[in-house]
Design a protein around this motif. Structure first.
Motif, PDB file in Angstrom:
ATOM      1  N   GLY A   1       0.961  -1.272  -0.030  1.00  0.00           N
ATOM      2  CA  GLY A   1       0.052   0.027   0.115  1.00  0.00           C
ATOM      3  C   GLY A   1       0.876   1.620  -0.491  1.00  0.00           C
ATOM      4  O   GLY A   1       0.520   2.305  -0.588  1.00  0.00           O
ATOM      5  N   ALA A   2       1.656   1.408   1.020  1.00  0.00           N
ATOM      6  CA  ALA A   2       3.189   2.574   0.818  1.00  0.00           C
ATOM      7  C   ALA A   2       4.525   2.012   1.216  1.00  0.00           C
ATOM      8  O   ALA A   2       4.002   0.959   2.207  1.00  0.00           O
ATOM      9  N   GLY A   3       5.498   2.498   0.559  1.00  0.00           N
ATOM     10  CA  GLY A   3       6.649   1.706   1.036  1.00  0.00           C
ATOM     11  C   GLY A   3       7.563   0.586   0.278  1.00  0.00           C
ATOM     12  O   GLY A   3       6.630   1.039  -0.496  1.00  0.00           O
ATOM     13  N   VAL A   4       8.061   0.210   0.482  1.00  0.00           N
ATOM     14  CA  VAL A   4       9.004  -0.385  -0.305  1.00  0.00           C
ATOM     15  C   VAL A   4       8.823  -2.172   0.012  1.00  0.00           C
ATOM     16  O   VAL A   4       9.242  -2.054   1.737  1.00  0.00           O
ATOM     17  N   VAL A   5       8.823  -3.053  -0.664  1.00  0.00           N
ATOM     18  CA  VAL A   5       8.933  -4.533  -0.079  1.00  0.00           C
ATOM     19  C   VAL A   5      10.336  -5.149  -0.458  1.00  0.00           C
ATOM     20  O   VAL A   5      10.249  -5.271  -2.201  1.00  0.00           O
ATOM     21  N   LYS A   6      11.364  -5.858   0.094  1.00  0.00           N
ATOM     22  CA  LYS A   6      12.421  -6.683  -0.843  1.00  0.00           C
ATOM     23  C   LYS A   6      11.892  -8.391  -0.617  1.00  0.00           C
ATOM     24  O   LYS A   6      11.480  -8.525   0.256  1.00  0.00           O
TER      25      LYS A   6
ATOM     26  N   ALA B   1      10.222 -11.601   2.165  1.00  0.00           N
ATOM     27  CA  ALA B   1       9.880  -9.798   2.061  1.00  0.00           C
ATOM     28  C   ALA B   1      10.069  -9.854   3.325  1.00  0.00           C
ATOM     29  O   ALA B   1       9.840  -9.599   4.169  1.00  0.00           O
ATOM     30  N   GLN B   2      10.779  -8.649   2.905  1.00  0.00           N
ATOM     31  CA  GLN B   2      10.505  -7.446   3.844  1.00  0.00           C
ATOM     32  C   GLN B   2      10.444  -6.204   4.011  1.00  0.00           C
ATOM     33  O   GLN B   2      11.250  -5.978   2.650  1.00  0.00           O
ATOM     34  N   ALA B   3      10.039  -5.138   5.023  1.00  0.00           N
ATOM     35  CA  ALA B   3       9.794  -3.961   4.647  1.00  0.00           C
ATOM     36  C   ALA B   3      11.345  -3.408   4.393  1.00  0.00           C
ATOM     37  O   ALA B   3      11.730  -3.571   5.242  1.00  0.00           O
ATOM     38  N   LEU B   4      11.356  -3.076   3.075  1.00  0.00           N
ATOM     39  CA  LEU B   4      12.628  -1.642   3.279  1.00  0.00           C
ATOM     40  C   LEU B   4      12.467  -0.656   3.914  1.00  0.00           C
ATOM     41  O   LEU B   4      13.390   0.148   4.131  1.00  0.00           O
ATOM     42  N   GLY B   5      11.310   0.144   3.738  1.00  0.00           N
ATOM     43  CA  GLY B   5      10.967   1.571   3.833  1.00  0.00           C
ATOM     44  C   GLY B   5      10.169   1.383   5.550  1.00  0.00           C
ATOM     45  O   GLY B   5       9.658   0.731   5.933  1.00  0.00           O
ATOM     46  N   THR B   6      10.314   2.615   6.268  1.00  0.00           N
ATOM     47  CA  THR B   6       9.529   3.375   7.024  1.00  0.00           C
ATOM     48  C   THR B   6       7.659   2.913   7.580  1.00  0.00           C
ATOM     49  O   THR B   6       7.732   3.308   6.076  1.00  0.00           O
ATOM     50  N   ALA B   7       7.314   2.658   8.152  1.00  0.00           N
ATOM     51  CA  ALA B   7       5.808   2.723   7.914  1.00  0.00           C
ATOM     52  C   ALA B   7       5.252   2.106   6.462  1.00  0.00           C
ATOM     53  O   ALA B   7       4.882   2.222   6.062  1.00  0.00           O
ATOM     54  N   THR B   8       5.854   0.640   6.439  1.00  0.00           N
ATOM     55  CA  THR B   8       5.491   0.307   5.520  1.00  0.00           C
ATOM     56  C   THR B   8       4.124  -0.560   5.154  1.00  0.00           C
ATOM     57  O   THR B   8       3.800  -0.286   6.800  1.00  0.00           O
ATOM     58  N   LEU B   9       3.099   0.208   4.650  1.00  0.00           N
ATOM     59  CA  LEU B   9       2.050  -0.532   4.881  1.00  0.00           C
ATOM     60  C   LEU B   9       1.315  -1.309   4.108  1.00  0.00           C
ATOM     61  O   LEU B   9       1.705  -1.769   2.259  1.00  0.00           O
ATOM     62  N   ILE B  10       0.708  -2.619   4.373  1.00  0.00           N
ATOM     63  CA  ILE B  10       0.801  -4.045   3.876  1.00  0.00           C
ATOM     64  C   ILE B  10      -0.699  -3.955   3.471  1.00  0.00           C
ATOM     65  O   ILE B  10      -1.334  -3.819   4.167  1.00  0.00           O
ATOM     66  N   TYR B  11      -1.437  -4.573   2.189  1.00  0.00           N
ATOM     67  CA  TYR B  11      -2.910  -4.982   2.334  1.00  0.00           C
ATOM     68  C   TYR B  11      -2.505  -6.442   2.174  1.00  0.00           C
ATOM     69  O   TYR B  11      -2.134  -6.773   1.142  1.00  0.00           O
TER      70      TYR B  11
END
Lengths: 68, 223
Positions: free
Chosen positions: B54-59, B96-106
């Motif tokens: 939703g927001a941010g980046v996921v590796k 899968a790992q959140a790369l960014g701060t406050a990563t939003l996932i749906y």
């Protein structure tokens, strides 16, 4: 002061993804584009370059040879 | 707070689907926030959730038994992951790992997604496009990692660009090296680490230091 990634503001589309991944706070949103702020501890993780879809951010490596 | 219809319409699977139809999904979708570095999915997980950024980046990456990491994809807003686990009824083949701060996932569970897909051909079409795109990407990675001696090519690029010019040391980004080697940036990152493991180079912040020229030459196939 540390060397920072190179930013081409003309290519920046303001998506802000680099700001969210930056570990040292060197990247901030200013209006609708990203700008660089001088920091002491950019570790050259290159995550900003990795997530930048437009090529606005670059993390160049100097290629240095240690002579025998 | 539940996901809005506008947000759903921006997700790869649901582009071009009538808002009326998406309304029923708003109550079904879940959302979670992750901090930088937090794991969203671990390789081998058997969760049957389809995830969207939703927001941010996921590796998206795989890790070898020696702890070496191969990035498969950087997933950006609107893009999905864990599709393979969901549609193959198996465990997740990657982490899968959140790369960014406050990563939003749906997220939406397979049991909720499938009935919706059965009634909406456009979603099936979008899903096929997403999966085909992922297959193409994976085939490209297989080609690079199996058939191309990318490490050798990167070694050659480093040798060819190691001359000290009038304006100082030459500089190259990983994207530039990837373009020169005819491969993906993700593969160059791995190759640089492999070159470091051989003892031919040392990586230091914004420097690639050639510490064993003879070895690098050998790896580049130049002698």
């Amino acid at each position: 002061m540390s060397t920072l990634p190179v930013l081409d503001p003309t290519k920046c589309d303001g998506c802000g993804l680099c700001v969210t991944v930056c570990r040292c706070g060197a990247l901030v949103m200013t209006g609708e584009i990203v700008t660089l702020v001088q920091v002491d501890d950019c570790g050259w993780c290159c995550d900003c370059e990795l997530v930048c879809d437009t090529g606005a951010l670059q993390c160049p490596y100097e290629i240095v040879t240690i002579e025998d | 707070m539940s996901i809005t219809i506008e947000s759903i319409s921006k997700l790869g699977y649901f582009k071009g689907v009538d808002a009326d139809r998406l309304a029923s999904l708003a109550q079904i979708f879940g959302q979670r926030s992750f901090l930088k570095g937090q794991t969203v999915v671990s390789e081998g997980d058997s969760e049957q959730n389809l995830y969207f950024v939703g927001a941010g980046v996921v590796k998206i990456f795989k890790t070898s038994s020696e702890g070496k990491e191969q990035i498969i994809k950087i997933t950006r807003p609107g893009e999905s992951f864990n599709d393979i686990a969901v549609f193959s009824n198996g465990p997740s083949p990657y982490s899968a790992q959140a790369l960014g701060t406050a990563t939003l996932i749906y997220l939406i569970h397979k049991n909720d997604l499938m009935p919706f897909m059965e009634k909406n051909w456009k979603v099936v079409q979008n899903a096929l496009e997403c999966l085909a795109g992922q297959s193409r990407l994976l085939l490209g990675l297989i080609e690079d990692l199996s058939f191309k001696n990318v490490m050798g090519r990167v070694a050659k690029i480093l040798m060819e660009n190691s001359l000290h010019g009038a304006e100082g040391f030459q500089k190259l980004t990983q994207y530039e090296m990837a373009a020169m080697a005819g491969t993906a940036r993700e593969v160059v990152g791995r190759s640089l680490k492999s070159l470091e493991d051989t003892g031919a180079v040392r990586l230091e912040r914004h420097k690639i230091i050639i510490v064993n020229k003879d070895l690098l030459n050998q790896l580049a196939g130049l002698n």
